[in-house]
Design a protein around this motif. Structure first.
Motif, PDB file in Angstrom:
ATOM      1  N   ILE A 135       0.829  -1.204   0.000  1.00  0.00           N
ATOM      2  CA  ILE A 135       0.000   0.000   0.000  1.00  0.00           C
ATOM      3  C   ILE A 135       0.866   1.258   0.000  1.00  0.00           C
ATOM      4  N   VAL A 136       1.948   1.254   0.787  1.00  0.00           N
ATOM      5  CA  VAL A 136       2.825   2.423   0.833  1.00  0.00           C
ATOM      6  C   VAL A 136       3.425   2.680  -0.544  1.00  0.00           C
ATOM      7  N   ALA A 137       3.840   1.619  -1.248  1.00  0.00           N
ATOM      8  CA  ALA A 137       4.430   1.792  -2.579  1.00  0.00           C
ATOM      9  C   ALA A 137       3.380   2.187  -3.610  1.00  0.00           C
ATOM     10  N   ALA A 138       2.225   1.496  -3.573  1.00  0.00           N
ATOM     11  CA  ALA A 138       1.211   1.729  -4.600  1.00  0.00           C
ATOM     12  C   ALA A 138       0.520   3.071  -4.458  1.00  0.00           C
ATOM     13  N   SER A 139       0.477   3.608  -3.245  1.00  0.00           N
ATOM     14  CA  SER A 139      -0.239   4.868  -3.022  1.00  0.00           C
ATOM     15  C   SER A 139       0.671   6.080  -3.119  1.00  0.00           C
ATOM     16  N   ASN A 140       1.877   5.880  -3.644  1.00  0.00           N
ATOM     17  CA  ASN A 140       2.814   6.993  -3.820  1.00  0.00           C
ATOM     18  C   ASN A 140       2.920   7.327  -5.304  1.00  0.00           C
ATOM     19  N   PRO A 141       2.253   8.373  -5.778  1.00  0.00           N
ATOM     20  CA  PRO A 141       2.313   8.702  -7.212  1.00  0.00           C
ATOM     21  C   PRO A 141       3.704   9.074  -7.673  1.00  0.00           C
ATOM     22  N   LYS A 142       4.561   9.493  -6.754  1.00  0.00           N
ATOM     23  CA  LYS A 142       5.925   9.832  -7.135  1.00  0.00           C
ATOM     24  C   LYS A 142       6.681   8.601  -7.623  1.00  0.00           C
ATOM     25  N   ALA A 143       6.292   7.404  -7.140  1.00  0.00           N
ATOM     26  CA  ALA A 143       6.934   6.184  -7.624  1.00  0.00           C
ATOM     27  C   ALA A 143       6.593   5.944  -9.084  1.00  0.00           C
ATOM     28  N   LEU A 219       4.426  14.994   0.758  1.00  0.00           N
ATOM     29  CA  LEU A 219       3.625  14.532  -0.379  1.00  0.00           C
ATOM     30  C   LEU A 219       2.386  15.387  -0.561  1.00  0.00           C
ATOM     31  N   ALA A 220       1.773  15.808   0.547  1.00  0.00           N
ATOM     32  CA  ALA A 220       0.559  16.654   0.457  1.00  0.00           C
ATOM     33  C   ALA A 220       0.897  18.005  -0.144  1.00  0.00           C
ATOM     34  N   ALA A 221       2.100  18.509   0.126  1.00  0.00           N
ATOM     35  CA  ALA A 221       2.480  19.833  -0.364  1.00  0.00           C
ATOM     36  C   ALA A 221       2.985  19.818  -1.790  1.00  0.00           C
ATOM     37  N   GLU A 222       3.315  18.594  -2.300  1.00  0.00           N
ATOM     38  CA  GLU A 222       3.862  18.490  -3.653  1.00  0.00           C
ATOM     39  C   GLU A 222       2.777  18.707  -4.689  1.00  0.00           C
ATOM     40  N   ASN A 223       3.127  19.415  -5.730  1.00  0.00           N
ATOM     41  CA  ASN A 223       2.241  19.568  -6.881  1.00  0.00           C
ATOM     42  C   ASN A 223       2.658  18.585  -7.966  1.00  0.00           C
ATOM     43  N   GLN A 224       1.751  18.358  -8.917  1.00  0.00           N
ATOM     44  CA  GLN A 224       2.042  17.392  -9.978  1.00  0.00           C
ATOM     45  C   GLN A 224       3.215  17.865 -10.812  1.00  0.00           C
TER      46      GLN A 224
END
Length: 224
Positions: A135-143, A219-224
């Motif tokens: 879940i930690v890996a899959a829920s990280n869009p940066k990955a 992660l919350a502060a990161e923009n796309q």
């Protein structure tokens, strides 16, 4: 395909990225400290299952769709933020709570049922730890973005079909990440074998939880 020169630049870059402490590396470090290196490495299969799915998605062109879709990106991002907040908060609570007394002796007919219960508990714990890694890996869009942006840099320019090269590079990166994960698990196991006091172990748990909360905020502060 990938040239020798591109492989020579790929591996140092991959090692740097994989060795940098992140949510999954902190998680396997904590698992190594609490459960030992073997269970921690076994649980990391959840992470690499997620990574394998990401590599396949990128090779199929879905990664570009994700990076181009603000809605999809934000949906995955906020799922990752929520889970990191939950996991980090739970780790902090575990650090604040004293471990119950252990080591009560059992004899005779009580011993075999106790061993069976421990085996079932170990199996459940392994699934739970692997699920956390996944879940930690899959829920990280940066990955996903890492695979979408990082891997194509090492492809031969002008290649018509990049599917196979992307799969090869993705498999190579997963191999590098696995080696780094084993290092983090071994470090956690080493700290475990040093006979750390409960106070120090709770302090390390608190630091891990705080780091996860910090990653959630980043992660919350990161923009796309």
């Amino acid at each position: 395909m990938v040239s020798d020169i591109e492989w020579a630049t790929f591996f140092p870059s991959a090692v740097l990225l994989a060795a940098t402490p992140g949510a999954n590396q902190l998680l396997i470090l904590r698992n190594g400290l609490r459960h030992g290196p073997r269970p921690a490495i076994s649980a990391s299969t959840g992470r690499f299952a997620a990574f394998a799915l990401m590599v396949v998605a990128v090779a199929a062109g879905l990664g570009a769709v994700l990076t181009a879709s603000e809605v999809a990106f934000n949906a995955i991002k906020w799922c990752g933020v929520a889970y990191l907040l939950w996991l980090g908060g739970r780790t902090m609570l575990t650090a604040a709570r004293k471990d119950p007394a252990q080591g009560q002796k059992t004899t005779g007919a009580q011993q075999a049922p106790a061993e069976d219960t421990q085996d079932r508990g170990a199996d459940l714990a392994s699934w739970r730890l692997a699920r956390q890694e996944f879940i930690v890996a899959a829920s990280n869009p940066k990955a996903v973005i890492l695979f979408t942006v990082f891997l194509p840099q090492f492809l031969v320019n002008g290649a018509e079909d990049v599917t196979i090269p992307l799969l090869v590079l993705g498999a190579a990166y997963i191999g590098v990440e696995f080696c780094c994960a084993c290092g983090y698990a071994a470090l956690g196991g080493r700290l475990r074998s040093m006979g750390l006091t409960q106070r120090i172990r709770r302090l390390l748990d608190a630091m891990t939880g705080a780091a996860m909360l910090g990653l959630a905020g980043w992660l919350a502060a990161e923009n796309q």
